[in-house]
Design a protein around this motif. Sequence first.
Motif, mmCIF file in Angstrom:
data_model
loop_
_atom_site.group_PDB
_atom_site.id
_atom_site.type_symbol
_atom_site.label_atom_id
_atom_site.label_comp_id
_atom_site.label_asym_id
_atom_site.label_seq_id
_atom_site.Cartn_x
_atom_site.Cartn_y
_atom_site.Cartn_z
ATOM 1 N N TYR A 240 -5.738 -5.825 -2.929
ATOM 2 C CA TYR A 240 -6.198 -4.463 -2.691
ATOM 3 C C TYR A 240 -7.477 -4.500 -1.873
ATOM 4 C CZ TYR A 240 -2.973 -3.472 -6.528
ATOM 5 O OH TYR A 240 -1.863 -3.393 -7.338
ATOM 6 N N ARG A 241 -7.724 -3.388 -1.199
ATOM 7 C CA ARG A 241 -8.957 -3.305 -0.412
ATOM 8 C C ARG A 241 -10.170 -3.206 -1.319
ATOM 9 N NH1 ARG A 241 -12.720 -4.065 2.128
ATOM 10 N NH2 ARG A 241 -13.303 -3.313 4.204
ATOM 11 N N SER A 242 -10.031 -2.472 -2.420
ATOM 12 C CA SER A 242 -11.115 -2.348 -3.395
ATOM 13 C C SER A 242 -10.510 -1.999 -4.742
ATOM 14 C CB SER A 242 -12.127 -1.273 -2.957
ATOM 15 O OG SER A 242 -11.546 0.026 -3.057
ATOM 16 N N ASP A 243 -11.350 -1.915 -5.752
ATOM 17 C CA ASP A 243 -10.853 -1.602 -7.094
ATOM 18 C C ASP A 243 -10.548 -0.129 -7.267
ATOM 19 O OD1 ASP A 243 -13.416 -0.662 -6.989
ATOM 20 O OD2 ASP A 243 -14.188 -1.868 -8.645
ATOM 21 N N ARG A 244 -10.756 0.677 -6.252
ATOM 22 C CA ARG A 244 -10.453 2.104 -6.333
ATOM 23 C C ARG A 244 -9.057 2.433 -5.808
ATOM 24 N NH1 ARG A 244 -16.145 5.090 -4.548
ATOM 25 N NH2 ARG A 244 -17.467 3.981 -6.068
ATOM 26 N N ILE A 245 -8.371 1.452 -5.305
ATOM 27 C CA ILE A 245 -7.021 1.674 -4.805
ATOM 28 C C ILE A 245 -6.057 1.710 -5.988
ATOM 29 C CG2 ILE A 245 -5.211 0.788 -3.278
ATOM 30 C CD1 ILE A 245 -7.711 1.712 -1.822
ATOM 31 N N ILE B 254 -12.093 -8.266 -0.127
ATOM 32 C CA ILE B 254 -10.869 -7.702 -0.681
ATOM 33 C C ILE B 254 -10.699 -8.236 -2.096
ATOM 34 C CG2 ILE B 254 -9.714 -7.419 1.546
ATOM 35 C CD1 ILE B 254 -8.247 -10.031 1.028
ATOM 36 N N LEU B 255 -9.848 -7.560 -2.859
ATOM 37 C CA LEU B 255 -9.543 -8.011 -4.223
ATOM 38 C C LEU B 255 -8.216 -8.748 -4.211
ATOM 39 C CD1 LEU B 255 -10.526 -4.972 -6.492
ATOM 40 C CD2 LEU B 255 -11.716 -7.163 -6.269
ATOM 41 N N VAL B 256 -8.255 -10.005 -4.612
ATOM 42 C CA VAL B 256 -7.048 -10.819 -4.702
ATOM 43 C C VAL B 256 -6.887 -11.230 -6.163
ATOM 44 C CG1 VAL B 256 -5.856 -12.896 -3.914
ATOM 45 C CG2 VAL B 256 -7.397 -11.684 -2.363
ATOM 46 N N GLY B 257 -5.875 -10.628 -6.818
ATOM 47 C CA GLY B 257 -5.676 -10.946 -8.230
ATOM 48 C C GLY B 257 -6.875 -10.596 -9.077
#
Length: 405
Positions: free
Chosen positions: A119-124, A186-189
């Motif tokens: 995800y692009r961020s934790d708000r997605i 970015i957020l990976v896992g």
Amino acid sequence: MTARQARSPLAHARMAPRDVARAGAAGLRTRPGRVLLSALGIAIGIAAMVAVVGISSSSREQLNRQLAALGTNLLTVSPGRTIGGRDATLPAEAEAMISRIGPVTATSATGRVPGVRVYRSDRIPKVETNGLAVRAARLSLPRTVGASSRGGAWLNGATSRYPAAVLGADAAGRLGVGRASPRAEILVGGERFTVIGVLDPVALAPELDTAVLVGWEIAVDLFRFDGRATTVYTRSRDSQVEAVHAVLAATANPRAPGDVSVSRPSDALAARRAADATLNGLLLGLGAVALLVGGVGVANTMVISVLERRAEIGLRRSLGASRGQIRSQFLAESLLLSALGGVGGVLLGVAVTAGYAAYQAWPAVVPAWATAGGLGATVLIGALAGLYPALRAARLSPTEALAAS
């Protein structure tokens, strides 16, 4: 005393090779204008042959480089399905075993990391995964598949151990990452990864365009990645692509080669070989025509020389020169004339090839067989073309030659 006993001892003397060459060169020096024009005719024919061969070879080399960039020698190995219809896996040692195949020149691999979202961020929202896959990647991957970076850098020995990622071209667009920078994360896992690079579209491995590529070590440490390659990329010598293709499955998984899927050789490889065969035939035909034209020119020059130099031949015979010496002289003239034209033609052909290749921004390639063959063929053609005039000159009797003059 008989006529045989009264014959001059010069008739029995054998001319040394140096003397034969001097006699032949003397004959050429007496007619510089004709020799120059004759040698020029030979040189133009040989230059045309060398230039055609060189330009065609340079064009073919450029074509081969372009086809090589399309992956003519790239094969991929991936898990297929078992007899029971389930997804198969490659053995842990598959990549190492494949790299030991003799004609294989390069190998690399990626391993899909299952169950990891990006995800692009934790708000997605969690449902918006963008269809991106996380793949562990070997450091040699760009070199093997011909990938290039749009920005940033590829993974190295240091960054592959830390949370750093390289994005495929489509993955970067879907995540809204325009370029790599220390601030691009970015957020990976659930883990924050810094985007250190963005790839251009990879024509030979389109699956990488939608991938988030991370180091092999960090994937094992953070995501419980089992370390098994799911796609192995191989490069091999062009002449051995089919042979490598035939053994890849059994090499990757000796116990169950039917569970391995291997891509078929590129159609571009067959097109490349067909182009090579066609050009080779064309070059041989053009070379034969050029040599034939040069040989006719030499023969014509030498026949005229014999006709014009009957007085010289008669005088030399009267002074005791044997038929063999006359024959050697005219044959030497023919060989020297051919060699002179051949050397000039080869140099001119190489210069034309280099100039045209530089103009077209091609690699300049003049095969060694073209230059050596051009020189050798001119000498051979000169010998054959000068043989008849030399025999004709040797058959002239002193009285006949002097009377005709």
